[in-house]
Design a protein around this motif. Structure first.
Motif, PDB file in Angstrom:
ATOM      1  N   ALA A  11     -12.887   2.909  19.752  1.00 29.39           N
ATOM      2  CA  ALA A  11     -11.530   2.839  19.198  1.00 29.39           C
ATOM      3  C   ALA A  11     -11.381   3.795  18.019  1.00 29.39           C
ATOM      4  O   ALA A  11     -10.347   4.469  17.877  1.00 29.39           O
ATOM      5  CB  ALA A  11     -11.223   1.407  18.763  1.00 29.39           C
ATOM      6  N   PHE A  12     -12.410   3.855  17.172  1.00 33.83           N
ATOM      7  CA  PHE A  12     -12.387   4.793  16.046  1.00 33.83           C
ATOM      8  C   PHE A  12     -12.273   6.228  16.551  1.00 33.83           C
ATOM      9  O   PHE A  12     -11.510   7.026  16.007  1.00 33.83           O
ATOM     10  CB  PHE A  12     -13.658   4.611  15.209  1.00 33.83           C
ATOM     11  N   SER A  13     -13.040   6.557  17.576  1.00 33.16           N
ATOM     12  CA  SER A  13     -13.018   7.912  18.119  1.00 33.16           C
ATOM     13  C   SER A  13     -11.643   8.267  18.671  1.00 33.16           C
ATOM     14  O   SER A  13     -11.145   9.376  18.465  1.00 33.16           O
ATOM     15  CB  SER A  13     -14.075   8.051  19.212  1.00 33.16           C
ATOM     16  N   ARG A  14     -11.004   7.302  19.356  1.00 35.06           N
ATOM     17  CA  ARG A  14      -9.669   7.568  19.902  1.00 35.06           C
ATOM     18  C   ARG A  14      -8.656   7.785  18.781  1.00 35.06           C
ATOM     19  O   ARG A  14      -7.809   8.688  18.861  1.00 35.06           O
ATOM     20  CB  ARG A  14      -9.237   6.403  20.789  1.00 35.06           C
ATOM     21  N   ARG A  15      -8.725   6.941  17.758  1.00 30.72           N
ATOM     22  CA  ARG A  15      -7.791   7.100  16.631  1.00 30.72           C
ATOM     23  C   ARG A  15      -8.016   8.434  15.923  1.00 30.72           C
ATOM     24  O   ARG A  15      -7.066   9.118  15.540  1.00 30.72           O
ATOM     25  CB  ARG A  15      -7.952   5.939  15.640  1.00 30.72           C
ATOM     26  N   TRP A  16      -9.304   8.798  15.745  1.00 33.48           N
ATOM     27  CA  TRP A  16      -9.615  10.057  15.079  1.00 33.48           C
ATOM     28  C   TRP A  16      -9.078  11.245  15.863  1.00 33.48           C
ATOM     29  O   TRP A  16      -8.470  12.159  15.298  1.00 33.48           O
ATOM     30  CB  TRP A  16     -11.125  10.169  14.886  1.00 33.48           C
ATOM     31  N   ARG A  17      -9.274  11.233  17.196  1.00 25.41           N
ATOM     32  CA  ARG A  17      -8.779  12.345  18.021  1.00 25.41           C
ATOM     33  C   ARG A  17      -7.262  12.408  17.980  1.00 25.41           C
ATOM     34  O   ARG A  17      -6.672  13.494  17.953  1.00 25.41           O
ATOM     35  CB  ARG A  17      -9.261  12.182  19.458  1.00 25.41           C
ATOM     36  N   ALA A  18      -6.604  11.250  17.966  1.00 28.51           N
ATOM     37  CA  ALA A  18      -5.142  11.244  17.946  1.00 28.51           C
ATOM     38  C   ALA A  18      -4.606  11.837  16.646  1.00 28.51           C
ATOM     39  O   ALA A  18      -3.715  12.708  16.662  1.00 28.51           O
ATOM     40  CB  ALA A  18      -4.633   9.811  18.128  1.00 28.51           C
ATOM     41  N   VAL A  19      -5.143  11.381  15.522  1.00 24.67           N
ATOM     42  CA  VAL A  19      -4.630  11.863  14.231  1.00 24.67           C
ATOM     43  C   VAL A  19      -4.975  13.332  14.024  1.00 24.67           C
ATOM     44  O   VAL A  19      -4.126  14.127  13.601  1.00 24.67           O
ATOM     45  CB  VAL A  19      -5.185  11.006  13.081  1.00 24.67           C
ATOM     46  N   THR A  20      -6.205  13.713  14.323  1.00 21.75           N
ATOM     47  CA  THR A  20      -6.586  15.109  14.126  1.00 21.75           C
ATOM     48  C   THR A  20      -5.809  16.039  15.066  1.00 21.75           C
ATOM     49  O   THR A  20      -5.466  17.159  14.682  1.00 21.75           O
ATOM     50  CB  THR A  20      -8.096  15.312  14.352  1.00 21.75           C
ATOM     51  N   GLY A  21      -5.542  15.564  16.291  1.00 18.43           N
ATOM     52  CA  GLY A  21      -4.741  16.371  17.202  1.00 18.43           C
ATOM     53  C   GLY A  21      -3.342  16.602  16.668  1.00 18.43           C
ATOM     54  O   GLY A  21      -2.810  17.723  16.725  1.00 18.43           O
ATOM     55  N   LEU A  22      -2.727  15.546  16.111  1.00 21.08           N
ATOM     56  CA  LEU A  22      -1.389  15.692  15.532  1.00 21.08           C
ATOM     57  C   LEU A  22      -1.410  16.611  14.315  1.00 21.08           C
ATOM     58  O   LEU A  22      -0.508  17.440  14.142  1.00 21.08           O
ATOM     59  CB  LEU A  22      -0.844  14.319  15.144  1.00 21.08           C
ATOM     60  N   GLU A  23      -2.425  16.456  13.485  1.00 22.21           N
ATOM     61  CA  GLU A  23      -2.513  17.290  12.288  1.00 22.21           C
ATOM     62  C   GLU A  23      -2.743  18.764  12.644  1.00 22.21           C
ATOM     63  O   GLU A  23      -2.143  19.661  12.045  1.00 22.21           O
ATOM     64  CB  GLU A  23      -3.629  16.787  11.374  1.00 22.21           C
ATOM     65  N   MET A  24      -3.610  19.019  13.608  1.00 24.66           N
ATOM     66  CA  MET A  24      -3.856  20.394  14.009  1.00 24.66           C
ATOM     67  C   MET A  24      -2.609  21.015  14.625  1.00 24.66           C
ATOM     68  O   MET A  24      -2.327  22.196  14.418  1.00 24.66           O
ATOM     69  CB  MET A  24      -5.021  20.461  15.000  1.00 24.66           C
TER      70      MET A  24
END
Length: 280
Positions: free
Chosen positions: A3-16
């Protein structure tokens, strides 16, 4: 962990995606490259400055210019983030998802820090390789490693300050005003205030050092200067005091630890503020 990995990918994808859309990342790398190019053209001449010639001089001059440039870049990259997301409604929409405010705040700071630090590390390594391959210059690995560590610590200091500003600023215009005030205070006004104190009163070297070291920009300068010239003769009595009482290692630790500690403190204050503040 998943779950942490999914949240991290989602936020970093939006930020990038936001970073690419705003196009400040190419500007960041281009500014690094232009600044480095100027010092390469000037610094590769065989004239000595404080015992340094060639590529060593380029790296020394480039890093001292970065000490003034990095705070402004870090503040610009972080301070307007939350006010802009709040004004567009993206922040309210994003936090309706199973995502805590603390996680979002930390992920934003981490992404911005990485985007600022990675191009800088690549460029410093590229400069050293260029000097070795193109000009046959020996690579000053020790100074390069110390400079990169000090630069990253200074970056984190102002990323933390920028995130604190972002958590407090009601809108992007106010955030921009605070960016300019903080950068001027750290890069220019602090120097003028210190010079004014020295002209007005006879201040002990210990007091001069303490006042200067409270500013993370000055702490980074002292660390870089001690890495280039351990005797610090260019600073006069203050340099004699620093070289004999604190030493090169002490000044290096100051330039590494104090900006990092200040950035962490500001980051934690920003997290606390953002966690308690209304989204709108």
């Amino acid at each position: 962990m998943a779950a942490f990995s999914r949240r991290w990918r989602a936020v970093t994808g939006l930020e990038m995606a936001e970073i690419k859309r705003s196009r400040w990342m190419p500007f960041c790398f281009g500014a690094y490259a232009v600044l480095a190019g100027i010092f390469v053209l000037v610094g590769m001449r065989e004239s000595s400055v404080m015992g340094f010639t060639g590529m060593s001089r380029v790296l020394f001059s480039f890093c001292h210019a970065l000490v003034l440039f990095l705070p402004l870049l870090a503040l610009t990259a972080t301070a307007p983030v939350l006010p802009q997301a709040r004004a567009s409604g993206a922040l309210e929409l994003l936090l309706t998802q199973p995502l805590s405010r603390r996680f979002y705040f930390g992920a934003v700071a981490a992404v911005r820090m990485l985007v600022l630090a990675v191009p800088l590390a690549l460029l410093l390594g590229g400069l050293a390789a260029w000097g070795k391959i193109g000009f046959g210059e020996p690579v000053p690995w020790s100074f390069l490693a110390k400079s990169l560590g000090v630069a990253i610590s200074l970056l984190w200091s102002f990323v933390g300050i920028g995130m604190l500003i972002s958590a407090h600023a009601p809108n992007a215009a106010r955030a921009t005003m605070w960016i300019l005030l903080v950068w001027l205070a750290a890069a220019a006004l602090m120097d003028f205030a210190l010079v004014g104190i020295l002209l007005q009163w006879r201040v002990q070297p210990q007091a001069v050092f303490l006042l200067a070291a409270l500013n993370p920009v000055e702490a980074a300068r002292l660390a870089l200067l001690s890495a280039a010239e351990p005797e610090l003769s260019v600073l006069g009595p203050v340099g004699f005091f620093l070289a004999n009482r604190i030493g090169q290692l002490g000044l290096l630790l100051l330039g590494l630890l104090w900006p990092a500690l200040l950035g962490t403190l500001c980051f934690l204050l920003g997290v606390n503020r953002f966690n308690r503040r209304d989204l709108i």
